[in-house]
Design a protein around this motif. Structure first.
Motif, PDB file in Angstrom:
ATOM      1  N   THR A 182      20.791  53.810  38.013  1.00  0.00           N
ATOM      2  CA  THR A 182      22.160  54.116  38.054  1.00  0.00           C
ATOM      3  C   THR A 182      22.237  55.247  36.976  1.00  0.00           C
ATOM      4  N   ASP A 183      23.353  56.102  37.234  1.00  0.00           N
ATOM      5  CA  ASP A 183      23.509  57.304  36.149  1.00  0.00           C
ATOM      6  C   ASP A 183      24.119  56.659  34.843  1.00  0.00           C
ATOM      7  N   GLY A 184      25.032  55.621  35.100  1.00  0.00           N
ATOM      8  CA  GLY A 184      25.458  55.187  33.961  1.00  0.00           C
ATOM      9  C   GLY A 184      27.031  55.736  33.660  1.00  0.00           C
ATOM     10  N   ILE A 185      27.451  56.616  34.887  1.00  0.00           N
ATOM     11  CA  ILE A 185      28.745  57.347  34.658  1.00  0.00           C
ATOM     12  C   ILE A 185      29.662  56.719  35.502  1.00  0.00           C
ATOM     13  N   PRO A 186      30.810  56.095  34.902  1.00  0.00           N
ATOM     14  CA  PRO A 186      31.666  55.276  35.756  1.00  0.00           C
ATOM     15  C   PRO A 186      32.286  56.129  36.795  1.00  0.00           C
ATOM     16  N   GLY A 187      32.356  55.811  37.951  1.00  0.00           N
ATOM     17  CA  GLY A 187      33.077  56.311  39.141  1.00  0.00           C
ATOM     18  C   GLY A 187      32.220  57.301  39.984  1.00  0.00           C
ATOM     19  N   SER A 188      31.002  57.253  39.632  1.00  0.00           N
ATOM     20  CA  SER A 188      30.247  58.318  40.242  1.00  0.00           C
ATOM     21  C   SER A 188      29.894  58.161  41.620  1.00  0.00           C
ATOM     22  N   SER A 189      29.566  59.059  42.476  1.00  0.00           N
ATOM     23  CA  SER A 189      29.402  58.981  43.871  1.00  0.00           C
ATOM     24  C   SER A 189      27.820  59.190  44.251  1.00  0.00           C
ATOM     25  N   CYS A 190      27.651  59.015  45.570  1.00  0.00           N
ATOM     26  CA  CYS A 190      25.995  59.448  45.773  1.00  0.00           C
ATOM     27  C   CYS A 190      26.024  60.866  46.351  1.00  0.00           C
ATOM     28  N   PRO A 191      25.053  61.495  45.895  1.00  0.00           N
ATOM     29  CA  PRO A 191      24.167  61.477  44.828  1.00  0.00           C
ATOM     30  C   PRO A 191      24.911  61.797  43.548  1.00  0.00           C
ATOM     31  N   PRO A 192      24.717  61.260  42.494  1.00  0.00           N
ATOM     32  CA  PRO A 192      25.627  61.337  41.235  1.00  0.00           C
ATOM     33  C   PRO A 192      25.211  62.791  40.831  1.00  0.00           C
ATOM     34  N   ALA A 193      26.217  63.446  40.187  1.00  0.00           N
ATOM     35  CA  ALA A 193      26.090  64.702  39.367  1.00  0.00           C
ATOM     36  C   ALA A 193      25.147  64.696  38.228  1.00  0.00           C
ATOM     37  N   SER A 194      25.068  63.395  37.814  1.00  0.00           N
ATOM     38  CA  SER A 194      24.401  63.264  36.545  1.00  0.00           C
ATOM     39  C   SER A 194      22.973  62.670  36.947  1.00  0.00           C
ATOM     40  N   PRO A 195      22.180  62.715  35.962  1.00  0.00           N
ATOM     41  CA  PRO A 195      20.650  62.301  36.356  1.00  0.00           C
ATOM     42  C   PRO A 195      20.539  60.709  36.551  1.00  0.00           C
ATOM     43  N   TRP A 196      19.711  60.121  37.047  1.00  0.00           N
ATOM     44  CA  TRP A 196      19.520  58.802  37.006  1.00  0.00           C
ATOM     45  C   TRP A 196      18.817  58.270  35.877  1.00  0.00           C
ATOM     46  N   ASP A 197      19.620  57.997  34.936  1.00  0.00           N
ATOM     47  CA  ASP A 197      19.155  57.687  33.629  1.00  0.00           C
ATOM     48  C   ASP A 197      18.811  56.222  33.235  1.00  0.00           C
ATOM     49  N   TYR A 198      19.139  55.330  34.209  1.00  0.00           N
ATOM     50  CA  TYR A 198      19.042  53.912  33.739  1.00  0.00           C
ATOM     51  C   TYR A 198      18.237  53.351  35.082  1.00  0.00           C
ATOM     52  N   TRP A 199      16.969  52.725  34.521  1.00  0.00           N
ATOM     53  CA  TRP A 199      16.271  52.193  35.624  1.00  0.00           C
ATOM     54  C   TRP A 199      15.872  50.871  35.118  1.00  0.00           C
ATOM     55  N   GLY A 200      15.806  49.792  36.337  1.00  0.00           N
ATOM     56  CA  GLY A 200      15.308  48.634  36.019  1.00  0.00           C
ATOM     57  C   GLY A 200      13.732  48.489  36.464  1.00  0.00           C
ATOM     58  N   LYS A 201      13.312  47.735  35.854  1.00  0.00           N
ATOM     59  CA  LYS A 201      11.815  47.273  36.316  1.00  0.00           C
ATOM     60  C   LYS A 201      11.974  46.962  37.748  1.00  0.00           C
ATOM     61  N   GLY A 202      10.621  47.519  38.272  1.00  0.00           N
ATOM     62  CA  GLY A 202      10.468  47.402  39.713  1.00  0.00           C
ATOM     63  C   GLY A 202      10.016  45.924  40.170  1.00  0.00           C
ATOM     64  N   THR A 203      10.143  46.050  41.505  1.00  0.00           N
ATOM     65  CA  THR A 203       9.536  44.848  42.432  1.00  0.00           C
ATOM     66  C   THR A 203       8.781  45.066  43.431  1.00  0.00           C
ATOM     67  N   GLN A 204       7.636  44.679  43.605  1.00  0.00           N
ATOM     68  CA  GLN A 204       6.589  45.034  44.537  1.00  0.00           C
ATOM     69  C   GLN A 204       6.719  44.610  45.838  1.00  0.00           C
ATOM     70  N   VAL A 205       7.038  45.512  46.737  1.00  0.00           N
ATOM     71  CA  VAL A 205       6.887  45.214  48.236  1.00  0.00           C
ATOM     72  C   VAL A 205       5.842  45.288  49.074  1.00  0.00           C
ATOM     73  N   THR A 206       5.262  44.503  49.730  1.00  0.00           N
ATOM     74  CA  THR A 206       4.139  44.609  50.256  1.00  0.00           C
ATOM     75  C   THR A 206       4.089  43.964  51.658  1.00  0.00           C
ATOM     76  N   VAL A 207       3.992  45.382  52.876  1.00  0.00           N
ATOM     77  CA  VAL A 207       4.175  44.846  54.112  1.00  0.00           C
ATOM     78  C   VAL A 207       2.766  44.768  54.925  1.00  0.00           C
ATOM     79  N   SER A 208       2.265  43.599  55.283  1.00  0.00           N
ATOM     80  CA  SER A 208       1.003  43.479  55.741  1.00  0.00           C
ATOM     81  C   SER A 208       0.549  42.541  56.394  1.00  0.00           C
ATOM     82  N   SER A 209      -0.066  42.602  57.598  1.00  0.00           N
ATOM     83  CA  SER A 209      -0.606  41.362  58.267  1.00  0.00           C
ATOM     84  C   SER A 209      -1.698  40.827  57.876  1.00  0.00           C
TER      85      SER A 209
END
Length: 124
Positions: free
Chosen positions: A97-124
């Motif tokens: 998130t950019d952390g700015i209340p009321g923001s739209s997509c894409p936000p005018a501000s940078p994406w400053d706040y990131w969560g830890k990722g989660t791995q997605v693996t698509v394989s047979s």
């Protein structure tokens, strides 16, 4: 502002997963939330975005018609429902998130706040 993505795993091609982005310390419904992914050896790319103002959603072309992002304000969570998964969807997925209340997509501000990722693996 803390975000945490979860719900990844191993799935066969054509399968589905639902990722969750949970927040602590603030209400997600006030903020635009973006989903991103990064595959090994590739740059991070934007996957989707849901705005705070009207709930509008946006998707990168490669996932249109297959992925859906939504909010559950009662649970303070944003979801990324991924259907018809392909091997090329394999990546670590992050929410941000950019952390700015009321923001739209894409936000005018940078994406400053990131969560830890989660791995997605698509394989047979």
């Amino acid at each position: 502002v803390q975000l945490q993505a979860s719900g990844g795993g191993l799935v066969q091609p054509g399968g589905s997963l639902r990722l969750s982005c949970a927040a602590s310390g603030f209400s997600l419904d006030y903020y635009a939330i973006g989903w991103f992914r990064q595959a090994p050896g590739k740059e991070r790319e934007g996957v989707s975005c849901i705005s705070s103002s009207d709930g509008s959603t946006y998707y990168t072309d490669s996932v249109k018609g297959r992925f859906t992002t939504s909010r559950d304000n009662a649970k303070n969570t944003v979801y990324l429902q991924m259907n018809s998964l392909k091997p090329e969807d394999t990546a670590v997925y992050y929410c941000a998130t950019d952390g700015i209340p009321g923001s739209s997509c894409p936000p005018a501000s940078p994406w400053d706040y990131w969560g830890k990722g989660t791995q997605v693996t698509v394989s047979s």
